[in-house]
Scaffold this active site. Structure first.
Site, PDB file in Angstrom:
ATOM      1  CD  GLU A 103      -3.036  -1.156   0.529  1.00  0.00           C
ATOM      2  OE1 GLU A 103      -2.994  -0.502  -0.527  1.00  0.00           O
ATOM      3  OE2 GLU A 103      -4.026  -1.797   0.905  1.00  0.00           O
ATOM      4  CG  HIS A 144      -4.176   0.928   5.692  1.00  0.00           C
ATOM      5  ND1 HIS A 144      -5.541   1.104   5.601  1.00  0.00           N
ATOM      6  CD2 HIS A 144      -3.907  -0.241   5.048  1.00  0.00           C
ATOM      7  CE1 HIS A 144      -6.066   0.092   4.926  1.00  0.00           C
ATOM      8  NE2 HIS A 144      -5.099  -0.743   4.587  1.00  0.00           N
ATOM      9  CG  HIS A 148      -7.376  -4.332   7.106  1.00  0.00           C
ATOM     10  ND1 HIS A 148      -6.880  -5.444   6.438  1.00  0.00           N
ATOM     11  CD2 HIS A 148      -7.005  -3.253   6.374  1.00  0.00           C
ATOM     12  CE1 HIS A 148      -6.233  -5.041   5.354  1.00  0.00           C
ATOM     13  NE2 HIS A 148      -6.285  -3.723   5.307  1.00  0.00           N
ATOM     14  CE1 TYR A 186     -15.980  16.595  21.833  1.00  0.00           C
ATOM     15  CE2 TYR A 186     -18.112  15.949  22.734  1.00  0.00           C
ATOM     16  CZ  TYR A 186     -16.743  16.115  22.879  1.00  0.00           C
ATOM     17  OH  TYR A 186     -16.145  15.790  24.066  1.00  0.00           O
ATOM     18  CG  HIS A 188      -9.019  -1.662   2.082  1.00  0.00           C
ATOM     19  ND1 HIS A 188      -8.245  -1.370   0.972  1.00  0.00           N
ATOM     20  CD2 HIS A 188      -8.149  -2.087   3.022  1.00  0.00           C
ATOM     21  CE1 HIS A 188      -6.977  -1.627   1.229  1.00  0.00           C
ATOM     22  NE2 HIS A 188      -6.897  -2.060   2.481  1.00  0.00           N
ATOM     23  CE1 TYR A 204      -9.341  19.421  24.993  1.00  0.00           C
ATOM     24  CE2 TYR A 204      -9.122  17.985  23.096  1.00  0.00           C
ATOM     25  CZ  TYR A 204      -9.311  18.147  24.448  1.00  0.00           C
ATOM     26  OH  TYR A 204      -9.443  17.071  25.254  1.00  0.00           O
TER      27      TYR A 204
END
Length: 215
Positions: free
Chosen positions: A73, A92, A94, A113, A155, A209
């Protein structure tokens, strides 16, 4: 950090992904911006067996070190760095709930939020394409331009942030949001959401923040 320290930090992040239940086996990958390219996990090696020597440098032109193979990837990681200068680390994975929402081909709307942690009013789901392809990278480019966290249809999740600690935090937060969304969807298909005006207030508050994670 130097290359060795960053490589070890990548490995520590991978192991933490597993500990948090956000990944399994050799699924997923982690990278960090480095020099004029990135450092990224290699293909097909279990996280527990990784050493700093396994971590692969990939240049901005897509070339990589002889004798090493980066994650399949690597292209969409590089795309994230090219598209957004505020992203210096990409996770990344799964994770179960994120993958489940992606299977439904749904973006995560403003159900809470904390969606604003992505820098957007929603966490978009980009269309499916085979892993490792230019097509998938093009979809990632479109999504990451809008949000620091995106779902990949059928994915999983991509989360990009200023550093690895923050990227990991964001990945974990989105997994919690995905879990909440699925639970709400099981009750009603019309899940209530915060309006854009309120989300803009939160987005503005998040600018000062932060995530309480030191660089």
């Amino acid at each position: 950090m130097n290359r060795y320290e960053l490589s070890q930090k990548i490995i520590d992040t991978c192991l933490e992904l597993t500990r948090l239940g956000l990944n399994q086996g050799t699924a997923g990958n982690v990278s960090v911006r480095f020099d004029n390219g990135m450092l990224i996990t290699p293909t097909g090696i279990q996280y527990e067996k990784l050493t700093p020597a396994h971590i692969v440098y990939v240049g901005e032109d897509g070339t990589f070190e002889d004798g090493k193979l980066p994650s399949s990837e690597w292209l969409f990681h590089l795309t994230c760095y090219k598209e957004r200068q505020d992203i210096n680390a990409v996770v990344h994975n799964h994770s179960i709930h994120c993958a489940a929402v992606s299977i439904l081909n749904k973006s995560i709307p403003a159900i809470h939020y904390m969606v604003a942690a992505s820098g957007s009013t929603e966490i978009p789901c980009v269309p499916y394409a085979t892993f490792g392809t230019n097509e998938l990278a093009s979809f990632v480019k479109q999504g990451i331009a809008k949000s620091k966290a995106i779902l990949l249809q059928h994915h999983g999740l991509i989360a990009g942030e200023a550093n690895l600690d923050k990227a990991l935090w964001l990945a974990h937060e989105v997994e919690v949001l995905a879990d909440l969304y699925l639970k709400a969807l099981s009750i009603t298909p019309d899940v209530p959401v915060l309006n854009n005006a309120e989300m803009q207030v939160v987005l503005d508050k998040f600018k000062s923040y932060g995530l309480r994670v030191e660089k």
